[in-house]
Every structure is written in C-alpha cells, then in structure tokens.
Write a protein that holds these residues in place. Structure first.
Motif, PDB file in Angstrom:
ATOM      1  N   LEU A  38      -5.476  19.826   0.549  1.00 56.25           N
ATOM      2  CA  LEU A  38      -5.660  18.682   1.441  1.00 56.25           C
ATOM      3  C   LEU A  38      -5.773  17.426   0.599  1.00 56.25           C
ATOM      4  O   LEU A  38      -5.954  17.482  -0.611  1.00 56.25           O
ATOM      5  CB  LEU A  38      -6.908  18.845   2.320  1.00 56.25           C
ATOM      6  N   GLY A  39      -5.641  16.257   1.255  1.00 50.36           N
ATOM      7  CA  GLY A  39      -5.899  14.998   0.582  1.00 50.36           C
ATOM      8  C   GLY A  39      -4.656  14.179   0.269  1.00 50.36           C
ATOM      9  O   GLY A  39      -3.543  14.695   0.135  1.00 50.36           O
ATOM     10  N   ALA A  40      -4.867  12.848   0.149  1.00 52.55           N
ATOM     11  CA  ALA A  40      -3.833  11.907  -0.269  1.00 52.55           C
ATOM     12  C   ALA A  40      -4.508  10.766  -1.018  1.00 52.55           C
ATOM     13  O   ALA A  40      -5.664  10.423  -0.744  1.00 52.55           O
ATOM     14  CB  ALA A  40      -3.050  11.380   0.930  1.00 52.55           C
ATOM     15  N   VAL A  41      -3.783  10.174  -1.965  1.00 56.99           N
ATOM     16  CA  VAL A  41      -4.277   9.064  -2.768  1.00 56.99           C
ATOM     17  C   VAL A  41      -3.677   7.766  -2.243  1.00 56.99           C
ATOM     18  O   VAL A  41      -2.459   7.686  -2.010  1.00 56.99           O
ATOM     19  CB  VAL A  41      -3.935   9.254  -4.258  1.00 56.99           C
ATOM     20  N   VAL A  42      -4.529   6.755  -2.059  1.00 55.00           N
ATOM     21  CA  VAL A  42      -4.087   5.441  -1.580  1.00 55.00           C
ATOM     22  C   VAL A  42      -4.171   4.458  -2.745  1.00 55.00           C
ATOM     23  O   VAL A  42      -5.231   4.280  -3.339  1.00 55.00           O
ATOM     24  CB  VAL A  42      -4.962   4.952  -0.417  1.00 55.00           C
ATOM     25  N   THR A  43      -3.061   3.829  -3.058  1.00 48.90           N
ATOM     26  CA  THR A  43      -3.019   2.814  -4.120  1.00 48.90           C
ATOM     27  C   THR A  43      -2.460   1.511  -3.557  1.00 48.90           C
ATOM     28  O   THR A  43      -1.834   1.485  -2.500  1.00 48.90           O
ATOM     29  CB  THR A  43      -2.153   3.285  -5.299  1.00 48.90           C
TER      30      THR A  43
ATOM     31  N   ILE B 273       0.834  -1.199   0.000  1.00 53.33           N
ATOM     32  CA  ILE B 273       0.000   0.000   0.000  1.00 53.33           C
ATOM     33  C   ILE B 273       0.874   1.256   0.000  1.00 53.33           C
ATOM     34  O   ILE B 273       1.826   1.369   0.779  1.00 53.33           O
ATOM     35  CB  ILE B 273      -0.930  -0.019   1.218  1.00 53.33           C
ATOM     36  N   GLN B 274       0.526   2.195  -0.890  1.00 50.63           N
ATOM     37  CA  GLN B 274       1.225   3.471  -0.959  1.00 50.63           C
ATOM     38  C   GLN B 274       0.246   4.615  -0.693  1.00 50.63           C
ATOM     39  O   GLN B 274      -0.901   4.579  -1.147  1.00 50.63           O
ATOM     40  CB  GLN B 274       1.870   3.691  -2.333  1.00 50.63           C
ATOM     41  N   ILE B 275       0.708   5.619   0.040  1.00 52.07           N
ATOM     42  CA  ILE B 275      -0.084   6.817   0.315  1.00 52.07           C
ATOM     43  C   ILE B 275       0.669   8.010  -0.246  1.00 52.07           C
ATOM     44  O   ILE B 275       1.786   8.310   0.197  1.00 52.07           O
ATOM     45  CB  ILE B 275      -0.333   6.988   1.821  1.00 52.07           C
TER      46      ILE B 275
ATOM     47  N   ILE C 204      -4.304  -0.250   8.861  1.00 49.98           N
ATOM     48  CA  ILE C 204      -5.374   0.594   9.385  1.00 49.98           C
ATOM     49  C   ILE C 204      -4.816   1.740  10.206  1.00 49.98           C
ATOM     50  O   ILE C 204      -5.256   2.895  10.086  1.00 49.98           O
ATOM     51  CB  ILE C 204      -6.352  -0.251  10.220  1.00 49.98           C
ATOM     52  N   LEU C 205      -3.818   1.463  11.034  1.00 52.50           N
ATOM     53  CA  LEU C 205      -3.205   2.534  11.820  1.00 52.50           C
ATOM     54  C   LEU C 205      -2.526   3.555  10.923  1.00 52.50           C
ATOM     55  O   LEU C 205      -2.590   4.770  11.174  1.00 52.50           O
ATOM     56  CB  LEU C 205      -2.204   1.945  12.816  1.00 52.50           C
ATOM     57  N   LYS C 206      -1.914   3.086   9.851  1.00 53.43           N
ATOM     58  CA  LYS C 206      -1.274   3.995   8.900  1.00 53.43           C
ATOM     59  C   LYS C 206      -2.315   4.870   8.198  1.00 53.43           C
ATOM     60  O   LYS C 206      -2.105   6.077   8.005  1.00 53.43           O
ATOM     61  CB  LYS C 206      -0.484   3.167   7.878  1.00 53.43           C
ATOM     62  N   LEU C 207      -3.436   4.277   7.828  1.00 55.16           N
ATOM     63  CA  LEU C 207      -4.492   5.040   7.164  1.00 55.16           C
ATOM     64  C   LEU C 207      -5.124   6.056   8.118  1.00 55.16           C
ATOM     65  O   LEU C 207      -5.426   7.188   7.722  1.00 55.16           O
ATOM     66  CB  LEU C 207      -5.559   4.093   6.622  1.00 55.16           C
ATOM     67  N   LYS C 208      -5.318   5.672   9.358  1.00 44.65           N
ATOM     68  CA  LYS C 208      -5.873   6.603  10.334  1.00 44.65           C
ATOM     69  C   LYS C 208      -4.936   7.791  10.553  1.00 44.65           C
ATOM     70  O   LYS C 208      -5.386   8.944  10.662  1.00 44.65           O
ATOM     71  CB  LYS C 208      -6.139   5.891  11.662  1.00 44.65           C
TER      72      LYS C 208
END
Length: 324
Positions: free
Chosen positions: A45-50, A36-38, A63-67
């Motif tokens: 604002l904002g980030a893309v998750v791929t 997973i890359q952020i 999940i902790l990284k996404l939070k």
C-alpha cells in the motif's frame, strides 16, 4: 472580524490556525496543481507525493486528487515539509474536521477533563506521548463510538535507529480470506476495549503489588473495565465501499454472536492472517515527512528506538463516521 489582529480574541487552536488564511488584500496565491506528482509505492500500500508545499493554499483539483489517491493507496507520504503546528492544522483540515473524542472515553493525550489536543506530540519527551517502546498493529480510536477517519503525522526529530512505522492493508487482508471465513464473519459485531482504561487498571495493580495484565481477548471470566462499543468486524469503507477486516492485532477485544471459545480462536486466526508481511509497508522516516493514512482501511505499528534519543512527531487526527 474585521482584520487579522482579531486573532488574539480566539482561543480554539483550529480557529487561530485558519484565520491567517483570510486576507483583506485578495486571495492568497494557490500552488499550481500541475507541480504535484503522486507515485505509488511498490508494495502492499501507499504512494509518495512530491512537488507539494503544505504551507501553501491548495487548488481544489489538488485536494480532490489527493483524496482519490488516499482511497486507492490508503497512505500518502508527503516529502520535505517544514510546518508549524498551525500550518499542519491548516493543511489537515482540507481533508476533514478535527477528531474530537467523547469526553468520557479517553484516548491518547486526553486530559483530566476528557479533552485531547488538536495536535498531539507523539514523542518521548516530557510533553509527548507513547514513549520509545514498540507499538503493535492497531487502528486509532477503534474503542470509541465514532473512530477517527485518518491522521497526518509530521516528523520533526528522529532517532539514529529504530522508530520506523509500518502500515497494514486490512482491505487486501479481507479480500484474501477464503469464502467460508468471509461468510462466517459477515455481519458479526466486534468490541475493541479501551487500552487506556487497561493502563489505569495496571497502574492500580502495580500499586497493590500485583502483576500487570495485557489480555488480547476478553473471556466471560474477565471483568469489563469500561463501556465497549460494538463495530462491524467486516467494515465497509464509507467513501470507497471497500470491505476491510477492522481488527487490531493485540488490543483487548471480544467478538459477539459466537460461543466464547470459538470466537477467541477465530479472532486469533484473523490476527495472524493480518500480520503477514505481504500486507505491510514499513516506512523509514526522514525529517519533514508527513504520512497521511486512512484509519478506516489500515493498521499501523512502530518499532522501538533508544530511550536516550529523541523522536518527535506531531499528529492531527480527523473525524470519522459511525462504522457500518
């Protein structure tokens, strides 16, 4: 329950969605967190998750990284996701409980008993809500006693033009205020009145041959249509501690603690400040996108799109806490 067949005994949509994640044959395979890359969006604002498949069970590190990324960037855009409603619910509940509004305070998609579905169709279809018109910048459920913490919106069908969604960074908007304004608004309480009660009132006015009313500010001369729940105008984010200017731009509201004329002028000035382009990110939807936004630190709006074309997105909102 002894086996997966017992799902037929369940009536709650979340319960039904989560039961298949349990297995009698050992744990389900978990997606590798290193896939997973952020990537931050170059903007307000904002980030893309791929690299993430929202259908799969997620590793705790993910999940902790996404939070943490949501606290930093306020919105996360997950690309190329194909999900059922159940799968969208399963993924959403990694981040919190489903928002359950009070039965006596209507929100989008509330039925006659006050219950709103766990998955709301944001669509211009017979079973959907919000139509095809423009939506002005707002925070969801701001008129309720305990507004939602955030939402995940999944793109299923899209029109050929329009229907873009913008998010506004109301943390940065607060930081950029001059010190005199910050001191003036610190500690003030603000009421956002329920727009769905205004919709009901306007339907009644139309039946009586009267024009609809869309006030942005409630003056003492205007009747209150329903209960108003005061929240801090300057809200503290419950996880990051960041200060935000918790103010929608067009929804009827009232600022407490100041003379009415002064309060109305101040709210109008703050609303103009929030809507500056430097605080906005406009998202051009692609099929399969999920956008997860922090409803405690952003506003969002939508451009209109042709009524002859379908736009179908599915939304899950997450429970929040009392604003402070």
């Amino acid at each position: 329950m002894s086996n997966l067949a017992d799902i037929n005994q369940l009536t709650n949509q979340v319960s039904r969605a989560l039961l298949p994640t349990q297995t009698l044959n050992g744990p389900l395979p978990v997606q590798n967190a290193s896939d997973i890359q952020i990537t931050p969006i170059n903007g307000a604002l904002g980030a893309v998750v791929t690299g993430l498949d929202a259908n799969q069970p997620q590793h705790p590190d993910t999940i902790l990284k996404l939070k943490a990324a949501l606290r930093e960037h306020f919105i996360l855009v997950f690309k190329r996701q194909e999900l059922t409603e159940g799968a969208l619910l399963r993924f959403s509940t990694y981040f919190g409980s489903i928002f359950n509004p009070p039965e006596d305070v209507p929100v989008l998609a509330s039925n006659s008993g006050g219950k709103a579905p766990d998955v709301v169709a944001v669509a211009n279809t017979p079973d959907g809500y919000t139509g095809n018109g423009e939506l002005t910048p707002h925070a969801d459920h701001q008129w309720t006693p305990i507004p939602s913490a955030g939402s995940l919106l999944h793109a299923i069908e899209l029109p050929s033009v329009g229907g873009d969604t913008s998010w506004y960074n109301i943390h940065q908007a607060y930081l950029d205020l001059d010190e005199e304004t910050k001191a003036k608004i610190e500690g003030l309480q603000h009421i956002t009145y329920n727009p769905f009660l205004r919709h009901i009132s306007n339907a009644q006015r139309k039946a009586q041959g009267l024009e609809a009313e869309y006030p942005r500010y409630r003056t003492p001369a205007r009747d209150i249509l329903g209960p108003g729940f005061p929240h801090p105008l300057v809200r503290t984010h419950p996880e990051s501690g960041k200060k935000v200017l918790f103010l929608s731009t067009h929804t009827e509201s009232e600022l407490l603690g100041l003379p009415p004329a002064e309060a109305e002028a101040l709210i109008a000035r703050l609303r103009e400040h929030i809507q500056q382009p430097k605080y906005r990110y406009e998202h051009h939807w692609e099929l399969g996108d999920i956008v997860y936004w922090d409803n405690q630190a952003t506003l969002h709006s939508r451009t209109a799109f042709p009524e002859t074309e379908r736009r179908v997105l599915k939304r899950v909102s997450l429970a929040g806490s009392r604003p402070f």
